[in-house]
Design a protein around this motif. Structure first.
Motif, PDB file in Angstrom:
ATOM      1  N   SER B  47       4.413  11.151   2.620  1.00  0.00           N
ATOM      2  CA  SER B  47       3.959  10.154   3.599  1.00  0.00           C
ATOM      3  C   SER B  47       3.357  10.829   4.818  1.00  0.00           C
ATOM      4  O   SER B  47       2.408  10.320   5.421  1.00  0.00           O
ATOM      5  CB  SER B  47       5.122   9.256   4.031  1.00  0.00           C
ATOM      6  N   GLN B  91       3.366   2.798   2.682  1.00  0.00           N
ATOM      7  CA  GLN B  91       4.648   2.671   1.984  1.00  0.00           C
ATOM      8  C   GLN B  91       5.444   1.516   2.608  1.00  0.00           C
ATOM      9  O   GLN B  91       6.075   0.746   1.895  1.00  0.00           O
ATOM     10  CB  GLN B  91       5.422   3.986   2.098  1.00  0.00           C
ATOM     11  N   ASP B 172       0.196   5.155  -0.654  1.00  0.00           N
ATOM     12  CA  ASP B 172       1.501   5.787  -0.469  1.00  0.00           C
ATOM     13  C   ASP B 172       2.596   4.949  -1.126  1.00  0.00           C
ATOM     14  O   ASP B 172       3.003   3.925  -0.589  1.00  0.00           O
ATOM     15  CB  ASP B 172       1.781   5.976   1.025  1.00  0.00           C
ATOM     16  N   GLU B 173       3.060   5.387  -2.258  1.00  0.00           N
ATOM     17  CA  GLU B 173       4.129   4.715  -3.008  1.00  0.00           C
ATOM     18  C   GLU B 173       3.886   3.216  -3.153  1.00  0.00           C
ATOM     19  O   GLU B 173       4.776   2.405  -2.927  1.00  0.00           O
ATOM     20  CB  GLU B 173       5.490   4.967  -2.339  1.00  0.00           C
TER      21      GLU B 173
END
Ligand SMILES: Nc1ncnc2c1ncn2[C@@H]1O[C@H](COP(=O)(O)OP(=O)(O)OP(=O)(O)O)[C@@H](O)[C@H]1O
Ligand SMILES: [Mg+2]
Lengths: 388, 251
Positions: B47, B91, B172-173
């Motif tokens: 991240s 995220q 991000d994720e």
């Protein structure tokens, strides 16, 4: 019914509460404040322009009325107003307004009326040199449904005492817009009694004036009443906006919900929010929640936020409060900017969002538009400066 | 054309015990039309890499360069980076109370394009994207990310990817916290973006699950603020089988 008779009827006596002095119309029973008293300590007394001296004056605000069918406006004597059985004055300014106004304006919404439009009272002042004492009574009959807008504009040195009687089962939306010129001084006490199973929603928008200090005091004439008190203020450099709220849960199964939101910008902008809630022994099964949030947009501003909850019974359904004073949330700004939105535009969006959900609840579209536009104007002064 | 070049990127954050270096020299190039997956254990700095590319003020770049089509990204403000063609699907997307999704999307689109979108086609586009993302019609009127479920937040991020149409997307994720149906919807959205000409994708993930739906061209293993290994899609299968142990042991 006088207040004393009503208190007897509800079988409740005087409560020694640290939250509030004993209400009375007797001016001399309210000492001249020194500025150290709990109820005065936030107020810059000098800027009240001599209102506390209580010099008589027969100046008036210009009043325009828009009255839908089912509504009458009359003038009544001070004694008649007192006899309506509302809570007397909690402080000297309230008592002075009653003593000096020389009578009250009574707005009456007939019982069971379902108004097809808002009642509008547009009050405007011509000069700060005119001291104006005001006394207003709003009486909304049992099982009626009404929206009442009180809009303040112009320049004045104004002290008012307003009482609101919401009849049993009635639904009242009461909107106060304080959009004064920069030099206006405005003090007001608004005492509201919510009838049995009645619903009150009050909106208070304070956007202009040198000093605005309002005290809203709510109690209940019986069980089942609900009071929602919403407020929005936007203080610029040098302005003092003070909103004091007191909800007296003096009957069982009553509700109160207070949400006040403010933004401050510019040197010496000062806002004060006091949220007092008293839950008496008889007030079993009540629910209360109060919330105040302040957004500090520039350096040199100061927001005071003081919630107080005084509970005399354990049998409550829910009680809570939240209070916050903060700057822009960096994470929010980052999120918006990461989508290409410039910093000033991102700030504008955040402030709009902050106020939007409150403004949207008013339910009077043209007023909502006007309020949003006013917020936009306020933002243009500072937050958006970089844009223009 | 879109090419993102990250060279020897070093990033630190301020902590109570002073500055802490998190990225310790990251080098990575995403060429025109490529999809790269970054996989790594919790806390390895994935991240941090994403936020540093987007310009989050908490992350302080102490060395290295990031270029988008040859332009120096690190000297741009956060919003300039987005307007230059970078997009970060976060995220943990942030709540913006009182700002409707519709207003947010229109404001962002206007900012990115430099002019307001044509009202008629825009409304149609938004509705179509919402429908594809399985977000119902009332969604546009809700406040940005406020009260959204985890899955709604991620689908809303991908809806933005579709509408704002950047050159390079850092995800991000985006797969975490999604059930299998939502994972498919999100993957379809990303794949639709990849089908457009020359789009780059940096897909950060913890699990190999999403790589069944989004086929990367390259896989990088990220450990302790560095790329510890890289290879083709087969590397993901190896990680699936053996986990990160071998890298952690030598790290
Ligand atoms: N503001 C901060 N202060 C202190 N430490 C931080 C800060 N931000 C990140 N870190 C640390 O940096 C390291 C990398 O964090 P990062 O969030 O980039 O990891 P990640 O790979 O994304 O992890 P995850 O898989 O859990 O999302 C972690 O050890 C984290 O605790
Ligand atoms: Mg992470």
């Amino acid at each position: 019914m006088t207040a004393a008779v009503l208190n007897d009827a509800l079988e409740q006596g005087h409560v020694e509460s640290h939250l509030h002095p004993e209400p009375t119309y007797d001016v001399d029973a309210h000492p001249v404040p020194s500025g150290r008293e709990e109820i005065w300590r936030f107020t810059p007394l000098k800027r009240l322009r001599g209102l506390l001296d209580g010099a008589p004056s027969d100046s008036h605000l210009d009043i325009k009325e828009e009255l839908p069918a089912g509504v009458t406006v009359t003038t009544i004597s001070t004694e008649e107003a007192k006899a309506l059985g509302v809570t007397p004055a909690f402080d000297r300014l309230g008592a002075l307004a009653v003593a000096n106004a020389g009578g009250a304006i009574l707005v009456d919404v007939a019982a069971e009326a379902d108004l097809d439009g808002p009642v509008r009272l547009l009050l405007s002042g011509a000069s700060v040199d005119d001291v104006v004492w005001g006394h207003l009574v709003l009486r909304v009959g049992a099982h009626s449904r009404a929206t009442i807008l009180v809009e303040h504009t112009g320049s004045t040195t104004f002290d008012a005492f307003t009482t609101v009687l919401v009849g049993d089962g009635a639904q009242l939306d009461l909107v106060h817009v304080n959009d004064w010129a920069d030099d206006a001084v405005h003090a007001e006490q608004i005492n509201i009694r919510v009838g049995r199973d009645a619903t009150l929603r009050q909106f208070e928008f304070t956007l202009g004036g040198d000093l605005v200090r309002t005290s809203t005091n709510v109690d209940y004439a019986g069980p089942g009443g609900s009071a929602e008190l919403f407020g929005l203020y936007f203080a610029d450099a040098g302005q003092h906006f003070e909103h004091r709220l007191f909800v007296d849960h003096n009957a069982p199964k009553t509700k109160s919900h207070v949400v006040y939101k403010g933004a401050l910008q510019g040197a010496k902008a000062h806002t004060v929010w006091i949220g007092n809630v008293l839950i008496r022994k008889v007030a079993e099964g009540i629910e209360t929640f109060e919330e105040n949030r302040n957004l500090v947009l520039t350096d040199g501003c100061h927001a005071d936020s003081v919630p107080n909850l005084e509970i005399e019974t354990g049998e409550i359904a829910g009680a809570g409060h939240a209070s916050a004073v903060g700057r822009f949330d960096d994470e929010q700004l980052f999120y918006l900017r990461s989508r290409g939105i410039s910093e000033p535009e991102a700030r504008r969006l955040v402030v709009h969002g902050f106020f939007n959900d409150l403004i949207r609840r008013v339910g009077v579209p043209e007023l909502e538009e006007k309020l949003l536009a006013t917020v936009e104007d306020e933002l243009a002064k500072n937050v958006l400066k970089e844009l223009v | 054309m879109s090419k993102l070049e990250i060279k020897d990127l070093r990033v630190q954050v301020q902590t109570e015990d002073g500055p802490k270096e998190i990225l310790k020299g990251v080098t990575l190039t995403i060429k025109d039309g490529e999809t790269h997956a970054i996989m790594g254990p919790n806390g390895s700095g994935k991240s941090t890499l994403a936020y540093s590319i987007a310009g989050h003020p908490r992350y302080e770049v102490t060395g290295g360069t990031v270029l988008l089509d040859g332009e120096d990204v690190l000297s741009m403000t956060v919003d300039e980076r987005a307007r230059a063609g970078l997009f970060l699907a976060m995220q943990y997307p942030v709540e913006v109370p009182g700002v409707s999704v519709a207003n947010f999307l229109r404001t962002a689109k206007t900012a990115i394009d430099g002019e307001a979108p044509k009202l008629r086609t825009w409304t149609k586009d938004v509705n179509a994207v919402m429908e594809r993302m399985n977000l119902d019609a009332t969604f546009s009127q809700r406040s940005v990310n406020e009260g959204f479920s985890g899955g709604e937040k991620k689908r809303h991020e991908i809806a933005q990817l579709d509408l704002l149409d950047p050159k390079v997307a850092v995800l991000d994720e985006t797969d975490s916290g999604l059930d299998i149906d939502a994972l498919k919807v999100v993957s379809d959205g990303v794949n639709r973006f990849r089908e457009r000409d020359g789009k780059g994708v940096l897909l950060i993930t913890h699990y190999t699950r999403i790589l069944r739906y989004i086929k990367p061209d390259y896989v990088h293993v990220f450990v302790d603020g560095r790329v510890a290994d890289e290879g083709g899609p087969e590397l993901a299968d190896e990680l699936e089988a053996n986990g990160y142990e071998k890298y952690l042991a030598t790290a």
